[in-house]
Design a protein around this motif. Sequence first.
Motif, short mmCIF file in Angstrom:
data_model
loop_
_atom_site.label_atom_id
_atom_site.label_comp_id
_atom_site.label_asym_id
_atom_site.label_seq_id
_atom_site.Cartn_x
_atom_site.Cartn_y
_atom_site.Cartn_z
N PHE A 1 73.58 55.88 33.96
CA PHE A 1 74.17 55.02 35.35
C PHE A 1 73.48 55.53 36.13
O PHE A 1 73.05 54.51 37.45
N ARG B 1 71.53 51.73 35.26
CA ARG B 1 72.23 50.83 35.74
C ARG B 1 71.93 49.59 34.57
O ARG B 1 72.86 48.92 34.03
N GLU B 2 70.78 48.74 35.14
CA GLU B 2 70.60 47.63 34.44
C GLU B 2 70.16 47.87 32.30
O GLU B 2 69.66 48.94 32.69
#
Length: 255
Positions: free
Chosen positions: A63, A66-67
């Motif tokens: 989290f 993200r990417e």
Amino acid sequence: MAMTRESWAFVFGIIGNIISFAVFLSPLPTFYVIFKKKSAEGFQALPYVVALFSAMLWIYYAFVKRESALLLITINTFGIVVESAYIIMFLIYAPKKQRLSTIKLLLLLNVFGFGAMLLSTLYLSKGAKRLAIIGWICLVFNISVFAAPLFVISKVIRSRSVEYMPFFLSFFLTINAVMWFFYGLLLRDYYVALPNTLGFVFGIIQMVVYLIYRNATPVVEAPMKGQELSGGHIIDVVKIGTDPNRAGGGAGSKV
């Protein structure tokens, strides 16, 4: 059209998810035995608590990253659900003393330990530095878990028996490590790739030891009943019934 580096990483991640799903579910025979006996006496909750903690760490890492983190999120979300179910079932059927020790372990590691790490990284770091700190925590924790097969290997060498180290389990855990290694390598995510290098090496060692001792004459030892961590993966060794040659086990794994 040639596949991009990200496309290949997605392929390896999908295969890694499929294998990891199966590995997470492999302790089901153990818990079927617990359900039938209505007792978890003689079993330990430590492997499932550690597996839950590892899945929580990787979810948090994913989290924050993200990417290209979707496949980390899917498998570790599944891992959290499954390991939580195992722990709940263990608590239902465990004797009072084991139940209390398991609750203490959960509070120490999964509540206070994870909570302290979460709060410190959220408030004392940010951006790339936060991701690096979490990544290093995941890497070091996974390396420590991946090193645990040394105990299983030493057990096989001492007993000259491979009943505690099924070949196909070692094989699939090794393949799993390879998939996640290439997933991390192709995405240049070395926090994922590096621990799985160790997982691959120990998996190969386990299979070589199996091939060496598969036809050896076992040394008579006291029956073993317990659980061992194997490569970020969990191997439960359970004696079933009165036949000393029958054993059932399972493994749970995450990235």
